[in-house]
Design a protein around this motif. Structure first.
Motif, PDB file in Angstrom:
ATOM      1  N   ASP A  37       0.852  -1.188   0.000  1.00  0.00           N
ATOM      2  CA  ASP A  37       0.000   0.000   0.000  1.00  0.00           C
ATOM      3  C   ASP A  37       0.888   1.239   0.000  1.00  0.00           C
ATOM      4  O   ASP A  37       1.247   1.767   1.053  1.00  0.00           O
ATOM      5  N   ARG A  38       1.253   1.696  -1.202  1.00  0.00           N
ATOM      6  CA  ARG A  38       2.136   2.851  -1.309  1.00  0.00           C
ATOM      7  C   ARG A  38       1.378   4.163  -1.101  1.00  0.00           C
ATOM      8  O   ARG A  38       1.973   5.157  -0.683  1.00  0.00           O
ATOM      9  N   ILE A  39       0.082   4.183  -1.418  1.00  0.00           N
ATOM     10  CA  ILE A  39      -0.697   5.410  -1.289  1.00  0.00           C
ATOM     11  C   ILE A  39      -0.736   5.869   0.172  1.00  0.00           C
ATOM     12  O   ILE A  39      -0.628   7.055   0.472  1.00  0.00           O
ATOM     13  N   SER A  40      -0.883   4.913   1.089  1.00  0.00           N
ATOM     14  CA  SER A  40      -0.970   5.274   2.504  1.00  0.00           C
ATOM     15  C   SER A  40       0.334   5.832   3.036  1.00  0.00           C
ATOM     16  O   SER A  40       0.367   6.420   4.118  1.00  0.00           O
ATOM     17  N   GLN A  41       1.419   5.644   2.294  1.00  0.00           N
ATOM     18  CA  GLN A  41       2.716   6.154   2.724  1.00  0.00           C
ATOM     19  C   GLN A  41       2.972   7.584   2.246  1.00  0.00           C
ATOM     20  O   GLN A  41       3.974   8.187   2.613  1.00  0.00           O
ATOM     21  N   LEU A  42       2.073   8.092   1.446  1.00  0.00           N
ATOM     22  CA  LEU A  42       2.233   9.462   0.954  1.00  0.00           C
ATOM     23  C   LEU A  42       1.963  10.463   2.072  1.00  0.00           C
ATOM     24  O   LEU A  42       1.278  10.159   3.047  1.00  0.00           O
ATOM     25  N   PRO A  43       2.484  11.686   1.944  1.00  0.00           N
ATOM     26  CA  PRO A  43       2.203  12.727   2.945  1.00  0.00           C
ATOM     27  C   PRO A  43       0.703  12.982   3.047  1.00  0.00           C
ATOM     28  O   PRO A  43      -0.028  12.854   2.057  1.00  0.00           O
ATOM     29  N   PRO A  44       0.208  13.374   4.207  1.00  0.00           N
ATOM     30  CA  PRO A  44      -1.227  13.616   4.390  1.00  0.00           C
ATOM     31  C   PRO A  44      -1.820  14.622   3.402  1.00  0.00           C
ATOM     32  O   PRO A  44      -2.941  14.438   2.920  1.00  0.00           O
ATOM     33  N   ASP A  45      -1.081  15.674   3.080  1.00  0.00           N
ATOM     34  CA  ASP A  45      -1.596  16.669   2.143  1.00  0.00           C
ATOM     35  C   ASP A  45      -1.826  16.075   0.765  1.00  0.00           C
ATOM     36  O   ASP A  45      -2.795  16.419   0.074  1.00  0.00           O
ATOM     37  N   VAL A  46      -0.934  15.179   0.348  1.00  0.00           N
ATOM     38  CA  VAL A  46      -1.086  14.532  -0.961  1.00  0.00           C
ATOM     39  C   VAL A  46      -2.291  13.588  -0.943  1.00  0.00           C
ATOM     40  O   VAL A  46      -3.065  13.517  -1.900  1.00  0.00           O
TER      41      VAL A  46
END
Length: 501
Positions: A37-46
């Motif tokens: 799950d790479r999306i969950s590793q993105l910064p919160p703003d992204v």
């Protein structure tokens, strides 16, 4: 009776559509063959930006992915278009197609499904609501939702009563106190009646301190309430009445911040304008079937008015200050409107009253830079004094100050139906406008003979004219040219909305 779907073209488009975001869900959901799950590793703003780009039903669905995502959707200002919540395969009725019992039942079920989903979304989202568009929901639910949105804060609201004329929807009074609203579009709704201020327990003030745009499409406003309604909108910049069946009949536009006043297929009895920042007044098809009396357009104070049209002598009586502008009027300096640079007029050539009134209009606006003229069909049989085009003789514009300043001239719907008034008028303009840079003549698509023949005759006739400006360019267009539409008239980004060819 106008179908509800006909009003859709007067409403702003949905903020997001499935076509605009075809792969949005694929961006948010990892492929099934991988567990990473790479999306969950993105910064919160992204993550918030990604969810904000999704259609509302997909945005809500992200809340069930995991505890990491649950807070994201609720932390983003809501963008809701209830048309995106219609069941898959829901039947869409065309404007020219009749409903039968099966389609009516299907539509009823579709609205019920949409209503349940909208209720869940509005209840679960804490607010604020950036944009809410309700065009497919049952009228019975709209009042409760409006109360919720007023409490949680909504910036842009579009409401269409899709059950018209079966159900009449009266707006809740609470909506009139929604201080967060900036843009409000209402279609086929009825404003709640405002009680007379001062009556015990009956004071219901309108409080729209941030409302900048108000569009009323077949939205019924009690005659006695329009003044009080506008008084509660101190920041209002755009006011539009669309196909409103002449209700209200009397409009006093006393708005300190108003910039654009638009009437589209709407005919009030009296319009009074007192708006120090007003820039444009647009009137179009105020009544396709003329019903007396003519509309009184009274300009009390509009020092920044830059454009006005389409004025029609048949439908309008223009008053500037205390002067009625009619045939033969020679207004005093106090009645002139020097700020106007763009004027659009629709007249019946060959009808002397219309032609003389046009001359009076030109005297009122001494600084016109762009003149748009549309030819309207006149009576089949003209009176003897109205026959022919002798009115537009050489030198008729010698006493009109604005003629020497006109740089652009457009003539729409040239008919040439056995009446030479149109051609003589155009020739007189060419002979008088010493600053003219461009002239456009658009031949009507309704003429009987081939447009190319008429274009050729026009070119020959204009080649014989002694033009006042050697720099003038002449364009003659034929065929089914683009018609003027509500979207063009209401587009504030256009410097000249009347230039629609």
């Amino acid at each position: 009776m106008i179908p509800a779907r006909c009003c859709l073209r007067f409403l702003p488009p949905p903020p997001f559509t499935h076509a605009a975001q075809p792969d949005a869900a694929a961006v948010c959901f990892p492929p099934p063959e991988t567990s990473e799950d790479r999306i969950s590793q993105l910064p919160p703003d992204v993550q918030r930006t990604i969810v904000s780009k999704l259609p509302v039903k997909d945005g809500v669905a992200t809340a069930v992915l995991s505890s990491r995502w649950r807070w994201i959707w609720s932390s983003i200002p809501l963008v809701l278009d209830d048309a995106q919540l219609r069941p898959a395969g829901a039947y869409e009725l065309d404007d020219d197609e009749d409903e039968d019992e099966d389609t009516e039942a299907a539509e009823y079920l579709s609205r019920a499904v949409v209503g349940d989903k909208v209720s869940d979304i509005l209840r679960s989202h804490p607010g604020p609501f950036r944009s809410v568009r309700l065009t497919s929901s049952p009228a019975s639910s709209l009042r409760d939702w409006l109360l919720t949105m007023a409490e949680k804060g909504v910036e842009e609201l579009v409401v269409l009563n899709c059950e018209w004329p079966t159900a009449l929807m009266v707006l809740s009074v609470e909506l009139l106190r929604c201080e967060s609203l900036k843009r409000l579009h209402l279609a086929l709704c009825q404003m709640p009646r405002l009680a007379v201020p001062g009556w015990p327990g009956q004071r219901r003030a309108v409080r729209f301190p941030n409302l900048q745009q108000l569009v009323l499409c077949h939205a019924f406003v009690p005659i006695s309430d329009i003044g009080g309604f506008l008084a509660g909108c101190p920041a209002l910049e755009v006011l539009a009445f669309v196909e409103s069946c002449g209700v209200p009949q009397y409009i006093d536009a006393f708005c300190p911040m108003l910039k654009c006043l638009l009437f589209w297929q709407f005919k009030p009895v009296k319009l009074t304008v007192d708006a120090p920042r007003l820039e444009r007044v647009i009137l179009w098809r105020t009544n396709q079937f003329f019903i007396p009396p003519r509309t009184r357009v009274i300009i009390r104070r509009a020092p920044n008015l830059r454009m006005i049209g389409y004025l029609e002598p048949k439908l309008h009586v223009l008053e500037s200050g205390d002067t009625v502008i009619k045939e033969g009027t020679r207004p005093n300096p106090d009645a002139m409107l020097p700020s106007v640079e763009i004027l659009a007029v629709k007249i019946r050539f060959g009808v002397r009253e219309d032609e003389r009134t046009l001359m009076s209009y030109l005297r009122v606006f001494p600084n016109i830079r762009t003149l748009h003229i549309q030819s309207a069909p006149g009576p089949l049989h003209l009176e003897d004094e109205d026959a022919g085009g002798a009115f537009w003789i050489d030198g008729i514009f010698s006493s009109i100050k604005c003629i020497s300043k006109i740089k652009k001239f457009s003539f729409y719907d040239f008919y040439d139906m056995g009446n030479d008034s149109e051609l003589l008028f155009i020739k007189s303009i060419a002979q008088a406008c010493s600053s003219l840079e461009h002239m456009l003549i658009a031949i009507s698509a309704s003429i009987m003979e081939p447009p190319s023949w008429l274009k050729s005759r026009l070119m020959d006739a204009m080649s014989e004219v002694e033009w006042a400006s050697e720099a003038s360019m002449l364009d003659i267009v034929t065929g089914n040219h683009k018609e003027w539409e509500y979207g063009t008239a209401s587009d504030q980004s256009l410097s000249d909305p009347f230039e629609y060819i």
